[in-house]
Write an enzyme that holds these catalytic residues in place. Sequence first.
Site, PDB file in Angstrom:
ATOM      1  CB  SER A   1      -0.063  -5.915  -6.174  1.00 10.91           C
ATOM      2  OG  SER A   1      -0.192  -5.410  -4.878  1.00 10.91           O
TER       3      SER A   1
ATOM      4  CG  ASP B   1      -1.312  -1.987  -3.199  1.00  6.60           C
ATOM      5  OD1 ASP B   1      -2.396  -1.415  -2.992  1.00  6.60           O
ATOM      6  OD2 ASP B   1      -1.238  -3.211  -3.407  1.00  6.60           O
TER       7      ASP B   1
ATOM      8  CG  ASP C   1      -4.122  -4.128  -6.330  1.00  7.15           C
ATOM      9  OD1 ASP C   1      -3.162  -3.846  -5.584  1.00  7.15           O
ATOM     10  OD2 ASP C   1      -4.785  -5.170  -6.209  1.00  7.15           O
TER      11      ASP C   1
ATOM     12  CG  ASP D   1      -4.767  -5.248  -2.561  1.00 10.77           C
ATOM     13  OD1 ASP D   1      -3.710  -4.575  -2.603  1.00 10.77           O
ATOM     14  OD2 ASP D   1      -4.823  -6.448  -2.866  1.00 10.77           O
TER      15      ASP D   1
END
Length: 477
Positions: A111, A246, A248, A250
């Site tokens: 993340s 961010d 990834d 999400d």
Amino acid sequence: MSSIRSTTAIIHDSGIAFGTSGARGLVEQFTDEVCAAFTVAFITAMRDSFPVERIALGMDRRPSSPAMAAACTSAAHTLGVEVDDYGVLPTPALALRAMADDVPCIMITGSHIPFDRNGIKFYRPDGEITKADETAILNAEAAMPQLPPPIRCEVSEAANKAYSQRFTAWFPGEPLKGWRVGLYQHSAAGRDLSAHILSELGADVVVLGRSEAFVPVDTEAVSEEDQDQGRAWANQHQLQALFSTDGDGDRPLLGDETGTWQRGDIVGLLCARALGIEALAVPVSCNTAIEACGAFQQVERTRIGSPYVLDSMAKLSERFARVAGFEANGGFLLGSRLESEGRQLAALPTRDALLPALTLMVMAAQRGVSLSRLIADLPARYTASDRLKGFATETSHALLSEWQASPELMQQTLGLQSRISSVNSIDGLRATLENGDIVHLRPSGNAPELRCYSESASQAEASALVKLSLAALNKLN
């Protein structure tokens, strides 16, 4: 002859633990054996509830992610499980495709944390794993098979295509025509996909800050450098909006026409209201404007972390038809299928960055107003957050325990000008002051860091409250 080790022993010896979202640790901890052990344990745990013949796999752009994905693939193959490899893509895109195919999935991502760390997220065929699933993975006690060399499968673009179609179908036509949107791409997994979707919706996309080196963008603690850069970009390119995520994809980072990055919980609040959500589940750290705006029939406060939000959403779904959740980082979880003018939006019970950002941009464009105007209509409650790195977790817990018993000591130590009227210990220690201000301290679940969240009647006061608190805490470190 060496003895066969169990997945439980390998995972335990690695030192990797589950945090608020997946298993996280240092890159050197995620050896091929450890990644394989997590994969075997996950498939074993899932097979107690689902037939598992295939899994879906994706990853972010961290330098360590391809090797981890290869180790997970090889482990799945040893169990006779096929792997649908979707390569680099946003976590919600992987989850959407896996849920449509009714298969579990694994996402290799850390993340927003620095590139010297990484992580693994796990999904059931029906969505994110629960805390009970985490326990089942850690206690799987499966024997580790003889592992072949790590391998990758042919990468499919099907998940990215389905994710793109989700938004072009829900927002028909070109609702962003005439809007210039700055896309801060950095090293985000969905940077090219975001550009494609924004273009399909009619936006004039200005690509900004693309980086081949990994950039750890934290949407809850936007750096001063990124704040200054956002304002400069908006002025230079005459933008109506700025968008990023961010690592990834999400958690959204949405900036208005002035280049001011907006708080994730405010973006989530506006999105939920626009979608006609009846009941919300949000972590305790979110802005109290959620209740104060009066838009929702019920708001449930939870511990921080999507598993807790999802658990609360499931309970709300028993009584309400339109349920959602979001976190302070802006990740939006849609718990119900939505319908509007013959269009449908399937539930996606995992954090998503695009839905809240696109919803606000399209709403502002259709109303002919600026993004800042949408936000100005909310109750005047402002939040800020930052973190103190290198603050031992044991020290954090000891302090909060002491201050829970003696709020007066917390007030004196932090130098707060108003008395503490109440404290909430649902996750960390959240102190409400007599003047309405809030100071919330919470140790990180996966790093030696202490996070500080604040809320006040102005942005300047909220930011000052965080700086004051962290400066006092730093003296104790």
